[in-house]
Write a protein that holds these residues in place. Structure first.
Motif, mmCIF file in Angstrom:
data_model
loop_
_atom_site.group_PDB
_atom_site.id
_atom_site.type_symbol
_atom_site.label_atom_id
_atom_site.label_comp_id
_atom_site.label_asym_id
_atom_site.label_seq_id
_atom_site.Cartn_x
_atom_site.Cartn_y
_atom_site.Cartn_z
ATOM 1 N N GLN A 62 23.227 -19.137 -100.656
ATOM 2 C CA GLN A 62 21.725 -19.796 -100.932
ATOM 3 C C GLN A 62 22.300 -21.437 -99.757
ATOM 4 O O GLN A 62 21.095 -22.035 -99.374
ATOM 5 N N PHE A 63 23.498 -21.728 -99.703
ATOM 6 C CA PHE A 63 23.795 -22.925 -98.951
ATOM 7 C C PHE A 63 23.259 -22.801 -97.797
ATOM 8 O O PHE A 63 22.503 -23.349 -97.044
ATOM 9 N N ALA A 64 23.893 -21.624 -97.165
ATOM 10 C CA ALA A 64 23.158 -21.323 -95.292
ATOM 11 C C ALA A 64 22.079 -21.129 -95.219
ATOM 12 O O ALA A 64 20.818 -21.541 -94.176
ATOM 13 N N ALA A 65 20.951 -20.914 -96.313
ATOM 14 C CA ALA A 65 19.941 -20.315 -96.654
ATOM 15 C C ALA A 65 18.724 -21.805 -96.585
ATOM 16 O O ALA A 65 18.085 -22.225 -95.757
ATOM 17 N N LEU A 66 19.429 -22.722 -97.476
ATOM 18 C CA LEU A 66 18.832 -23.730 -97.499
ATOM 19 C C LEU A 66 19.200 -25.081 -96.588
ATOM 20 O O LEU A 66 17.936 -25.665 -96.441
ATOM 21 N N THR A 67 20.174 -24.418 -96.076
ATOM 22 C CA THR A 67 20.416 -26.014 -94.495
ATOM 23 C C THR A 67 19.817 -25.239 -93.284
ATOM 24 O O THR A 67 19.099 -26.089 -92.595
ATOM 25 N N ALA A 68 19.008 -23.954 -92.924
ATOM 26 C CA ALA A 68 18.333 -23.190 -92.586
ATOM 27 C C ALA A 68 17.019 -23.402 -92.226
ATOM 28 O O ALA A 68 16.049 -23.879 -91.021
ATOM 29 N N SER A 69 16.691 -24.032 -93.351
ATOM 30 C CA SER A 69 15.212 -24.290 -94.106
ATOM 31 C C SER A 69 14.773 -25.693 -94.551
ATOM 32 O O SER A 69 14.077 -26.317 -95.083
ATOM 33 N N HIS A 70 16.222 -26.419 -93.934
ATOM 34 C CA HIS A 70 15.257 -27.970 -94.765
ATOM 35 C C HIS A 70 14.995 -28.951 -93.555
ATOM 36 O O HIS A 70 13.774 -29.180 -94.800
ATOM 37 N N ALA A 71 14.440 -28.680 -92.442
ATOM 38 C CA ALA A 71 13.570 -29.338 -91.949
ATOM 39 C C ALA A 71 12.199 -28.855 -92.273
ATOM 40 O O ALA A 71 10.581 -29.490 -92.206
ATOM 41 N N HIS A 72 11.823 -27.497 -92.707
ATOM 42 C CA HIS A 72 10.512 -26.950 -93.171
ATOM 43 C C HIS A 72 10.198 -27.498 -94.245
ATOM 44 O O HIS A 72 9.373 -27.197 -94.725
ATOM 45 N N LEU A 73 11.413 -27.756 -95.151
ATOM 46 C CA LEU A 73 11.057 -28.402 -96.285
ATOM 47 C C LEU A 73 11.273 -29.390 -97.122
ATOM 48 O O LEU A 73 10.377 -29.907 -98.251
ATOM 49 N N ARG A 74 11.576 -29.946 -96.332
ATOM 50 C CA ARG A 74 11.702 -31.474 -96.410
ATOM 51 C C ARG A 74 10.518 -32.637 -96.377
ATOM 52 O O ARG A 74 10.545 -33.244 -97.179
ATOM 53 N N PRO A 75 8.765 -31.929 -95.626
ATOM 54 C CA PRO A 75 8.260 -32.373 -95.739
ATOM 55 C C PRO A 75 7.279 -32.197 -97.001
ATOM 56 O O PRO A 75 6.429 -33.006 -97.505
ATOM 57 N N TRP A 76 7.723 -31.785 -98.013
ATOM 58 C CA TRP A 76 7.197 -31.267 -99.000
ATOM 59 C C TRP A 76 7.465 -30.965 -100.231
ATOM 60 O O TRP A 76 7.141 -30.909 -101.654
ATOM 61 N N MET A 77 8.732 -30.580 -100.088
ATOM 62 C CA MET A 77 9.761 -31.094 -101.201
ATOM 63 C C MET A 77 10.317 -32.142 -101.812
ATOM 64 O O MET A 77 11.205 -32.794 -100.600
ATOM 65 N N ALA A 78 10.495 -33.042 -102.467
ATOM 66 C CA ALA A 78 11.194 -34.195 -102.764
ATOM 67 C C ALA A 78 12.728 -33.527 -102.661
ATOM 68 O O ALA A 78 13.641 -35.248 -102.303
ATOM 69 N N ALA A 111 14.010 -31.965 -101.321
ATOM 70 C CA ALA A 111 15.228 -31.736 -100.412
ATOM 71 C C ALA A 111 15.022 -33.048 -99.141
ATOM 72 O O ALA A 111 14.896 -32.499 -97.878
ATOM 73 N N GLU A 112 15.027 -34.013 -99.824
ATOM 74 C CA GLU A 112 14.965 -35.545 -98.561
ATOM 75 C C GLU A 112 16.411 -35.579 -97.869
ATOM 76 O O GLU A 112 16.165 -35.545 -97.105
ATOM 77 N N GLN A 113 17.158 -35.307 -98.663
ATOM 78 C CA GLN A 113 18.745 -35.330 -97.920
ATOM 79 C C GLN A 113 19.102 -34.015 -97.608
ATOM 80 O O GLN A 113 18.263 -32.700 -98.566
ATOM 81 N N PRO A 114 19.782 -33.411 -96.425
ATOM 82 C CA PRO A 114 20.544 -31.836 -96.222
ATOM 83 C C PRO A 114 21.281 -31.620 -96.799
ATOM 84 O O PRO A 114 21.861 -32.350 -97.991
ATOM 85 N N PRO A 115 21.132 -30.153 -97.891
ATOM 86 C CA PRO A 115 22.003 -29.947 -98.615
ATOM 87 C C PRO A 115 23.281 -30.098 -98.660
ATOM 88 O O PRO A 115 24.008 -30.158 -97.286
ATOM 89 N N THR A 116 23.892 -30.059 -99.477
ATOM 90 C CA THR A 116 25.966 -30.053 -99.302
ATOM 91 C C THR A 116 26.550 -29.166 -100.212
ATOM 92 O O THR A 116 25.795 -28.992 -100.880
ATOM 93 N N LEU A 117 26.982 -28.270 -99.341
ATOM 94 C CA LEU A 117 27.471 -27.314 -100.932
ATOM 95 C C LEU A 117 27.822 -28.046 -102.219
ATOM 96 O O LEU A 117 28.365 -27.232 -103.213
ATOM 97 N N ALA A 118 29.147 -29.479 -101.925
ATOM 98 C CA ALA A 118 29.604 -30.078 -103.447
ATOM 99 C C ALA A 118 27.761 -30.053 -104.508
ATOM 100 O O ALA A 118 28.185 -29.373 -105.527
ATOM 101 N N GLY A 119 26.614 -30.219 -103.761
ATOM 102 C CA GLY A 119 25.743 -30.763 -104.678
ATOM 103 C C GLY A 119 25.525 -29.124 -105.059
ATOM 104 O O GLY A 119 24.769 -28.916 -106.067
#
Length: 198
Positions: free
Chosen positions: A35-51, A53-61
């Motif tokens: 999940q972390f790998a998928a969110l990290t790879a997709s962060h720039a794609h998701l950030r414009p639309w997802m509140a 996703a404002e910050q890059p995902p962290t493993l702890a989060g």
């Protein structure tokens, strides 16, 4: 397909929905790396639309999020969260049912891995959850909310035959938001949308 019951004596959606080449499954703590790998790879794609996703995902989060999902069905905030997996186990997105509309309705939210957009994955997953949720005795309506500028997100309910019931101003919560929210709703489900390329 098995439907369980919550401690409130309300039926809950199944934890696993098998679509053959796709699997919707309740997140497990063992999904953390994928999940972390998928969110990290997709962060720039998701950030414009997802509140969220404002910050890059962290493993702890993400570990906290998965622990919450794994321990509670629904989660304390009234959400049933699923990962979307290929037959080989790759994470291609996430989808959830949210209890934040009214007692007879659920809202569907979703995100797609940037490498898997345009393949109809989210439409098929949303169709499966629409069909499933409408079998729950206390649910008579499904909704999908999105910003009017988010054309890709709005294409999903349109493709599934949801009706646009509201277009109104709302606070901007993500960078690309227009501040105009769309609410789509349905009380029935059309046949499953075709797979991409079919």
């Amino acid at each position: 397909m098995t439907i369980g019951f919550s401690t409130h004596s309300r039926p809950t959606p199944p934890e696993r929905i098998d679509l053959g080449d796709l699997l919707l499954r309740r997140w497990r703590t063992s999904d953390l790396t994928r999940q972390f790998a998928a969110l990290t790879a997709s962060h720039a794609h998701l950030r414009p639309w997802m509140a969220w996703a404002e910050q890059p995902p962290t493993l702890a989060g993400q570990r906290r999020t998965l622990q919450n999902s794994a321990a509670h069905w629904p989660t304390p905030d009234g959400c049933y969260r699923y990962g979307i997996f290929t037959a080989s186990g790759e994470v291609v997105g996430g989808i959830g049912l949210h209890d934040r509309v009214d007692p007879t309705a659920l809202e569907i939210g979703y995100w797609c891995h940037v490498a898997h957009t345009g393949r109809g994955i989210i439409a098929r997953a949303a169709h499966a959850l629409t069909t499933t949720a409408l079998t729950l005795r206390h649910i008579s309506r499904l909704e999908i909310h999105c910003d009017a500028a988010n054309v890709r997100s709005a294409a999903v309910p349109r493709r599934l035959g949801y009706e646009l019931i509201s277009t109104a101003s709302r606070p901007r919560t993500a960078p690309a938001d227009s501040g105009i929210g769309m609410v789509w709703a349905t009380t029935s489900c059309r046949p499953e949308p075709p797979r991409a390329g079919r």
